[in-house]
Design an enzyme around this catalytic site. Structure first.
Site, PDB file in Angstrom:
ATOM      1  N   HIS A 477       0.829  -1.206   0.000  1.00  0.00           N
ATOM      2  CA  HIS A 477       0.000   0.000   0.000  1.00  0.00           C
ATOM      3  C   HIS A 477       0.872   1.268   0.000  1.00  0.00           C
ATOM      4  O   HIS A 477       0.742   2.130  -0.865  1.00  0.00           O
ATOM      5  CB  HIS A 477      -0.911  -0.019   1.231  1.00  0.00           C
ATOM      6  CG  HIS A 477      -1.803   1.175   1.365  1.00  0.00           C
ATOM      7  ND1 HIS A 477      -3.148   1.120   1.105  1.00  0.00           N
ATOM      8  CD2 HIS A 477      -1.544   2.457   1.728  1.00  0.00           C
ATOM      9  CE1 HIS A 477      -3.678   2.322   1.300  1.00  0.00           C
ATOM     10  NE2 HIS A 477      -2.721   3.155   1.684  1.00  0.00           N
ATOM     11  N   GLU A 478       1.763   1.359   0.970  1.00  0.00           N
ATOM     12  CA  GLU A 478       2.599   2.560   1.068  1.00  0.00           C
ATOM     13  C   GLU A 478       3.503   2.688  -0.152  1.00  0.00           C
ATOM     14  O   GLU A 478       3.782   3.788  -0.612  1.00  0.00           O
ATOM     15  CB  GLU A 478       3.429   2.541   2.357  1.00  0.00           C
ATOM     16  CG  GLU A 478       2.595   2.554   3.650  1.00  0.00           C
ATOM     17  CD  GLU A 478       1.565   3.664   3.710  1.00  0.00           C
ATOM     18  OE1 GLU A 478       1.774   4.728   3.088  1.00  0.00           O
ATOM     19  OE2 GLU A 478       0.513   3.464   4.359  1.00  0.00           O
ATOM     20  N   HIS A 481       1.644   4.502  -2.882  1.00  0.00           N
ATOM     21  CA  HIS A 481       1.713   5.966  -2.741  1.00  0.00           C
ATOM     22  C   HIS A 481       3.069   6.476  -3.218  1.00  0.00           C
ATOM     23  O   HIS A 481       3.176   7.494  -3.901  1.00  0.00           O
ATOM     24  CB  HIS A 481       1.546   6.368  -1.270  1.00  0.00           C
ATOM     25  CG  HIS A 481       0.139   6.286  -0.761  1.00  0.00           C
ATOM     26  ND1 HIS A 481      -0.923   6.893  -1.389  1.00  0.00           N
ATOM     27  CD2 HIS A 481      -0.373   5.684   0.347  1.00  0.00           C
ATOM     28  CE1 HIS A 481      -2.026   6.662  -0.696  1.00  0.00           C
ATOM     29  NE2 HIS A 481      -1.726   5.925   0.357  1.00  0.00           N
ATOM     30  N   HIS A 484       3.372   6.528  -6.928  1.00  0.00           N
ATOM     31  CA  HIS A 484       2.552   7.623  -7.466  1.00  0.00           C
ATOM     32  C   HIS A 484       3.372   8.910  -7.479  1.00  0.00           C
ATOM     33  O   HIS A 484       3.327   9.691  -8.420  1.00  0.00           O
ATOM     34  CB  HIS A 484       1.308   7.779  -6.578  1.00  0.00           C
ATOM     35  CG  HIS A 484       0.187   8.549  -7.197  1.00  0.00           C
ATOM     36  ND1 HIS A 484      -0.869   9.023  -6.448  1.00  0.00           N
ATOM     37  CD2 HIS A 484      -0.059   8.946  -8.461  1.00  0.00           C
ATOM     38  CE1 HIS A 484      -1.700   9.661  -7.241  1.00  0.00           C
ATOM     39  NE2 HIS A 484      -1.246   9.632  -8.461  1.00  0.00           N
TER      40      HIS A 484
END
Ligand SMILES: [Zn+2]
Length: 693
Positions: A477-478, A481, A484
Site C-alpha cells: 500500500h505505502e 503511494h 505515485h
C-alpha cells in the site's frame, strides 16, 4: 534570483536544511537548525509574496503562476524534512524547536491563501487572452488556484470575510473541544475486575495488559483494569464469554459523550450549524457540495447516490450475514443477537470455519523477501527497476535507500524505507515526499525523492523480521503511494504525483494490495523462511475464504456511517440552530435504522464520539473510504482478466493514471485506463463474493 538572495543563500549554507542537493543531509540536521532555517525560508517567502503582488508587468504565466508555484514548492521542500524528523527521530529539543516555528509556518500558508495582492494578480491573469489559450494542464491548475482563493473567501466583501475567518476559528475551537471530550471521557472510564473468572475467553496477552493497567493506576490487590482504549474494547467484545461484561463495555464505549460531564451533543449541533453557514457564505447549497468540490465525487448528491447504490447491492449479503450471526448466536446459547454479541459471535464463527491466525502466515513473509517480491512485481508489471543504493546521510542505521529507474535507464526517483519501531518514532505506516521532480524544459528529468515508513516486528534471534499478511499489504500500500510520487511525469510540479483529489489518492496505493492476494504474485515472495517451501495451497485457500467472511456486515457498516455523515450535513445541518440534543439523537437513530438488524442496534452508535466527522478531515467525506475501494477493485479487474503480470496493462496504467498526478480530472484518468466509468461490481465480488443465495 536577486543578488541579495544569493548572498543570503550562501550565508546560510552551513544550515543543512537549506541545502539544495538532491539528497537531504538528514544526518546533519539538528534542533538548532530549525528556527534559523524556518525564519530564513519564511522571510524570503514573504518577500517573494510582496514582489509577486506588486509586480507592475502585465500578468502572465511567467509573472504570476510560475513564481507563485516556485515559492510554494520552495517553502514546503525546505521545511518538509523538519516534520519528517519529528515523526521518525523526535527528541525533546527537536519537538520544542518545531513547536516554536509551527505557528509561523501555519500563518504563512493562511496568509498566502487570502493575500489580496496575490489574489488580484491571479484574477487579472485569469482574465487575460493568454489564460484562455493555456494548455489543459496549466488551465486546470489555474482554475484550481482561482477556486482555492474563492473557497478561502478571497472574493467576499471585507465584513463577510472577517465573519468567515472568525467562523473558521470558532469551528476549529469547537472541533478541538469535541476531540478533547472524547479523549477525556475515554480516559475517565474504568472497570476493575477482581474475579479472573469474569475474563473467561479473553487471550492471555490482553489479560496481562489489563493487569499492567491496574498496576499503573495503583489499584490494590489482585485486579485487572479494563479501559476504553480501542485494543481493550476489542479484546472484550471479541473474546469475553461474560455477556454482562461485553454489554457494559460496549454500552459505555458507544455512549461516550452522550450526556454527563463530556457531553458532545451541543457541540455537534453548533458544529453542524456553523459548517452549513460556512458553505452558505461561500455560495454552496449544502456543506457536502463545498467539501466535495475538489474531490472526484464533486457534489453531495453524487456521494449520496454512490452510497445508495452500494447499499442496495450490499443488502442481500448483509442480510445473509445477519442470518448467519443469528443462527450461530442461537447455537452458542444466546437467546437473541444483541449489539454487544456481534464481535463475539463473529470471532467464534471465524475460528470454527477458517481457524486462521495471523501467526500461521508470518513464517512465509520475511520482510526482505517481501520487498524483493514487491520490486519484482513492479518491474514486471510497470517496467520500473528498483535497486538499493548507498545508505548515506540517513537519520537511523535501519534506514535503507533505493533508486528507481525506468526502462530507458532514466533515474525517475529515489526513496528511503524505515520499517522498525523506535521510541522516538511515531506509530503506524505512512509515505511522505521531499523532492518533486519531473521532466525539465531541456529534455532531461529531475528525479523525485520520497520515504516509506512502518512499525513492524524486527528480527528476533535467528529469525528475520517476519510479517503478517496485513503487514505485507501495508508495505504494498505505502509503496503504491510512493510510486505515485516517484513515477510522476508531469512537468508542472504543483499538480504532480500525489497532489490529487482526496477520494482518488488511495487508488494507486490500494490497487497494489491486490497483488498480495494473487497466487502468481505470492509465489514470488511467500516462502517459508527456514524450509524455503512455497505457501501451501490449503493455507492460501483459507486465506481467500477468510477474506470475505462477514464482508456484507462490514461493508454495510461503512455504508451506514458514510450515509448518516452526509444526511447530517445535508438534511439536519440547516436546521441545527433550532434543534435540541434529543432531536439530533433521534435523527441519527432514524437514519441508522435501515442498516440495523433491530432498533437497539440503531441506538448503539457512537456518533457523539465520532472524531472523524466532528474533529477530523472526514466531515461529509466518510464515503471516500469505499469510493477509493470501488476504484481500485474495478481498475484491478483489467489485470485479473488480461494477466496480473501483463506488461501492456501495467504500462497502460502507468501512462493513464500512475504518472499523471492531477494533470487531468481523476474521472478522465480512470476512464482513459478502463474505457468507462467506475463500476462497484468488482468491489462486491472482492469483498462479498458471488451473489448471495
Ligand atoms: Zn494510503
Amino acid at each position: 534570483m536577486t543578488e541579495r538572495d544569493e548572498a543570503e543563500t550562501e550565508g546560510n549554507s552551513a544550515n543543512p536544511l537549506l541545502n539544495t542537493e538532491f539528497r537531504v543531509p538528514f544526518d546533519q540536521i539538528r534542533a538548532e537548525h530549525v528556527e534559523p532555517a524556518a525564519e530564513g525560508v519564511l522571510d524570503r517567502g514573504n518577500r517573494r509574496i510582496e514582489e509577486i503582488s506588486s509586480d507592475t508587468r502585465p500578468p502572465s504565466w511567467d509573472t504570476v503562476m510560475a513564481p507563485l508555484d516556485e515559492l510554494s514548492l520552495e517553502v514546503s521542500e525546505r521545511l518538509g524534512p523538519i516534520g519528517h524528523l519529528v515523526a521518525v527521530a523526535e527528541t525533546p529539543e527537536l519537538r520544542e524547536a518545531y513547536n516554536a516555528v509551527l505557528p509561523a509556518i501555519t500563518t504563512f500558508w493562511s496568509r498566502l491563501e487570502l493575500h489580496p495582492g496575490i489574489w488580484a494578480r491571479v484574477k487579472a491573469y485569469a482574465a487575460t487572452d493568454e489564460a484562455d489559450t493555456l494548455d489543459p494542464v496549466r488551465r486546470r491548475h489555474l482554475d484550481k488556484t482561482v477556486r482555492a482563493f474563492r473557497r478561502a473567501g478571497a472574493d467576499l466583501p471585507d465584513d463577510e470575510r472577517t465573519e468567515l475567518e472568525s467562523l473558521k476559528v470558532e469551528l476549529a475551537k469547537l472541533e478541538q473541544a469535541f476531540a478533547e471530550n472524547v479523549l477525556d471521557e475515554t480516559a475517565d472510564f474504568q472497570h476493575v475486575v477482581r474475579d479472573e473468572d469474569e475474563l473467561r475467553g479473553i487471550p492471555e496477552s490482553a489479560r496481562r495488559r489489563f493487569r499492567r493497567s491496574a498496576e499503573a493506576r495503583d489499584i490494590e490487590g489482585d485486579a485487572w483494569l479494563i479501559t476504553l482504549d480501542y485494543p481493550a474494547v476489542e479484546a472484550i467484545l471479541k473474546y469475553a464469554e461474560n455477556r454482562e461484561l461485553r454489554k457494559h463495555v460496549h454500552t459505555s464505549y458507544m455512549t461516550r459523550c452522550r450526556g454527563g460531564d463530556y457531553d458532545n451533543r451541543g457541540l455537534m449541533l453548533e458544529i453542524l450549524a456553523l459548517r452549513d453557514r460556512l458553505a452558505g457564505m461561500l455560495g454552496f447549497e449544502e456543506y457536502p457540495d463545498y467539501r466535495l468540490e475538489e474531490r472526484m465525487a464533486g457534489t453531495g448528491r453524487a456521494a449520496r447516490a454512490f452510497e445508495r447504490e452500494l447499499a442496495d447491492r450490499t443488502r442481500p449479503y448483509w442480510e445473509a450475514d445477519v442470518a448467519d450471526l443469528r443462527e450461530h448466536a442461537a447455537e452458542l446459547g444466546l437467546d437473541e443477537l444483541r449489539p454487544w454479541d456481534v464481535s463475539f459471535v463473529t470471532e467464534r464463527l471465524r475460528k470454527a470455519r477458517f481457524d486462521l491466525e495471523d501467526e500461521d502466515l508470518r513464517p512465509y513473509f520475511p520482510l526482505e523477501q517481501v520487498m524483493d517480491g514487491l520490486f519484482e512485481v513492479v518491474e514486471r508489471v510497470f517496467g520500473f527497476s528498483i535497486t538499493p543504493a548507498e545508505n548515506e546521510a540517513v537519520w537511523h542505521e535501519d534506514v535503507r535507500y533505493y533508486e528507481i529507474h525506468d526502462e530507458e535507464g532514466v533515474h525517475r526517483g529515489s526513496f528511503y524505507s524505515d520499517w522498525f519501531p523506535r521510541p522516538e518514532k511515531r506509530q503506524g505506516a505512512w509515505m511522505n515526499h521531499f523532492r518533486t521532480g519531473g521532466p525539465r524544459a531541456d529534455g532531461g528529468f529531475d528525479p523525485h525523492l520520497g520515504v516509506i515508513c512502518g512499525n513492524f516486528t524486527p528480527a528476533d534471534g535467528d529469525a528475520p523480521a517476519l510479517l503478517t499478511h496485513r503487514e505485507v499489504q501495508t508495505i504494498f500500500h505505502e509503496f503504491g503511494h510512493l510510486l505515485h510520487h516517484c513515477t510522476s511525469d508531469v512537468s508542472l510540479r504543483a499538480v504532480a504525483g500525489i497532489n490529487v483529489a482526496w477520494d482518488f489518492v488511495e487508488l494507486p496505493s490500494q490497487i497494489m494490495e491486490n497483488w498480495t492476494l494473487e497466487r502468481e504474485a505470492l509465489d514470488l515472495f511467500a516462502r517459508h523462511w527456514e524450509s524455503g517451501d512455497a505457501l501451501p495451497d490449503e493455507l492460501f485457500e483459507r486465506m481467500q475464504r477468510a477474506r470475505r467472511f462477514m464482508g456484507g456486515w462490514a461493508q454495510m457498516r461503512q455504508i451506514s456511517l458514510g450515509s448518516v455523515d452526509l444526511d447530517l450535513h445535508t438534511e439536519f445541518a440547516p436546521a441545527a440552530t433550532d434543534a435540541d440534543e434529543e432531536e439530533l439523537m433521534a435523527f441519527i437513530r432514524a437514519r441508522m435504522l435501515p442498516f440495523s438488524p433491530a432498533p437497539e442496534f440503531a441506538q448503539a452508535q457512537s456518533f457523539t464520539a465520532f472524531t472523524h466527522l466532528f474533529s477530523g478531515g472526514y466531515a461529509a467525506g466518510y464515503y471516500s473510504y469505499l469510493w477509493a475501494e470501488v476504484l481500485d477493485a474495478d481498475a484491478f479487474t483489467r489485470f485479473r482478466s488480461e494477466g496480473v503480470f501483463d506488461p501492456d496493462v501495467g504500462r497502460d496504467y502507468v501512462r493513464s493514471i500512475l504518472s499523471r498526478g492531477d494533470s487531468a480530472p481523476p474521472e478522465d484518468l480512470f476512464r482513459e485506463f478502463m474505457g468507462r466509468d467506475p463500476d462497484p461490481e468488482a468491489l462486491i465480488e472482492r469483498n462479498l463474493g458471488p451473489a448471495a443465495a
